[in-house]
Design an enzyme around this catalytic site. Structure first.
Site, PDB file in Angstrom:
ATOM      1  N   LEU A 152      24.497 -52.123  -5.597  1.00 12.91           N
ATOM      2  CA  LEU A 152      23.650 -50.731  -5.341  1.00 12.91           C
ATOM      3  C   LEU A 152      24.249 -49.539  -5.338  1.00 12.91           C
ATOM      4  CD1 LEU A 152      21.973 -49.944  -3.604  1.00 12.91           C
ATOM      5  CD2 LEU A 152      23.985 -49.811  -1.868  1.00 12.91           C
ATOM      6  N   SER A 153      23.190 -48.963  -6.147  1.00 14.43           N
ATOM      7  CA  SER A 153      23.661 -47.065  -6.568  1.00 14.43           C
ATOM      8  C   SER A 153      24.943 -47.219  -7.978  1.00 14.43           C
ATOM      9  CB  SER A 153      24.597 -46.862  -4.708  1.00 14.43           C
ATOM     10  OG  SER A 153      23.960 -45.127  -5.142  1.00 14.43           O
ATOM     11  N   ALA A 154      26.287 -46.970  -7.482  1.00 13.72           N
ATOM     12  CA  ALA A 154      26.926 -46.590  -8.284  1.00 13.72           C
ATOM     13  C   ALA A 154      27.156 -48.334  -8.622  1.00 13.72           C
ATOM     14  CB  ALA A 154      28.426 -46.423  -7.420  1.00 13.72           C
ATOM     15  N   ILE A 199      23.922 -48.733 -10.885  1.00 14.38           N
ATOM     16  CA  ILE A 199      24.351 -48.642 -12.005  1.00 14.38           C
ATOM     17  C   ILE A 199      25.871 -49.247 -12.560  1.00 14.38           C
ATOM     18  CG2 ILE A 199      25.104 -45.673 -13.553  1.00 14.38           C
ATOM     19  CD1 ILE A 199      24.658 -44.565 -10.922  1.00 14.38           C
ATOM     20  N   ILE A 212      20.325 -52.740  -8.353  1.00 18.16           N
ATOM     21  CA  ILE A 212      19.858 -52.686  -7.720  1.00 18.16           C
ATOM     22  C   ILE A 212      19.522 -50.402  -7.235  1.00 18.16           C
ATOM     23  CG2 ILE A 212      19.399 -52.488  -5.052  1.00 18.16           C
ATOM     24  CD1 ILE A 212      20.592 -55.212  -4.984  1.00 18.16           C
TER      25      ILE A 212
END
Length: 314
Positions: free
Chosen positions: A138-140, A143, A162
């Protein structure tokens, strides 16, 4: 909203989390990124089983992400191990993975190598199937997932990003802000070249990629989903025209993009009412999972669909 904090819209009605019994693994390699490794192994897991790596968002812990996302249910039901990496505040004050630092996402160094060492340790210690290793975050963490797929296509068979963005968008914290919101636009070829440059000598197959985003995400702009689709479809030999679409729970649109011969499709999931978080669907049904709360958004179980896309269910 800082790049070093997690934010967004969480759904009301959070339930108490049921702890997944994660085991901390104290030594798994040189660990150049200084991460912490946790693992969940279902009772009686057979040799030759798959491995799924989970990467939390900013401000979260390994335990919180394993609990909230509901992956234990599918690990138990379908027979695979979970590896859950955790960031330390000494590396990042807000416990974000450092996806915007080139040394942390490059092949052979930093946090990316730490995650791969966790995988290697798990494959060796459990006699797991090295050809069926997957990663999601998720998020960081999402990425970093994209960067792992770019830098280690020989390690991961698939990944799910995500609320993330394309690999190679940022090379500094200053870059990271504009990459997150409003997002940066580049050609499909440019994005694909950035992913290809992460391991330019690679000649083998590429991982399967799915990309999840909320249509009301004001932390990592929804426009990043389209940029990620451009990156991965071009890298895998396809175009940016969806070849099939399906409507799922929570008004989620699942779009399938066929790619080059022998390559997996790219699959995107857009949930228009979601803000920033991992989609979950609390309940006992086969397609339900997780616990609603901050950055876990009730409506559709992303873990169920991701596991299905990877062929881990059924």
């Amino acid at each position: 909203m800082s790049v070093l904090t997690s934010g967004g819209q969480a759904r009301a009605g959070a339930q108490e989390l049921a702890a997944v019994p994660l085991e901390q693994v104290g030594s798994f390699g040189s660990n150049p990124g200084g991460l912490v490794m946790y693992r969940y192994v279902p009772t009686g897991l057979a040799p030759g089983s798959p491995v799924v790596v989970l990467l939390h968002g900013c401000g979260q812990t390994a335990q919180a992400y394993a609990d909230g996302s509901g992956w234990q249910k599918f690990a138990d039901a379908n027979g695979f191990a979970l590896v859950v990496a955790e960031q330390r505040t000494v590396n990042n004050a807000s416990r974000c993975f450092n996806w915007f630092q080139p040394a942390d996402v490059a092949r052979g160094s930093g946090e990316a190598l730490s995650v791969v060492q966790m995988v290697d340790h798990t494959v060796d210690s459990l006699s797991a199937d090295a050809s069926r290793v997957y990663v999601t975050g998720l998020s960081a963490g999402g990425i970093l997932t994209a960067s792992l797929l770019a830098a280690y296509p020989d390690v991961f068979a698939g990944g799910a990003v995500i609320a993330g963005l394309p690999h190679g968008c940022a090379t500094s914290m200053i870059d990271a802000f504009s990459c997150m919101f409003p997002g940066r636009t580049a050609t499909a070829e440019t994005w694909a070249d950035r992913a290809r440059a992460a391991y330019p000598d690679h000649t083998g197959p590429r991982p399967a990629v799915s990309i999840w985003h909320g249509g009301a995400d004001y932390v990592v702009a929804t426009a990043n989903q389209n940029e990620s689709v451009k990156q991965w479809t071009h890298l895998l030999g396809g175009d940016q025209q969806a070849d099939a679409t399906t409507q799922l729970a929570a008004n989620t649109t699942r779009s399938v993009y066929d790619t080059g011969a022998g390559n997996p499709p790219v699959i995107s999931y857009l949930t228009p009412g979601n803000g920033h978080g991992t989609p979950v669907a609390p309940g006992e049904g086969a397609d339900q999972c997780g616990t609603a709360g901050a950055y876990f958004l009730a409506g559709i179980c992303s873990s169920y669909h991701i596991a299905g896309d990877w062929g881990l269910t059924g």
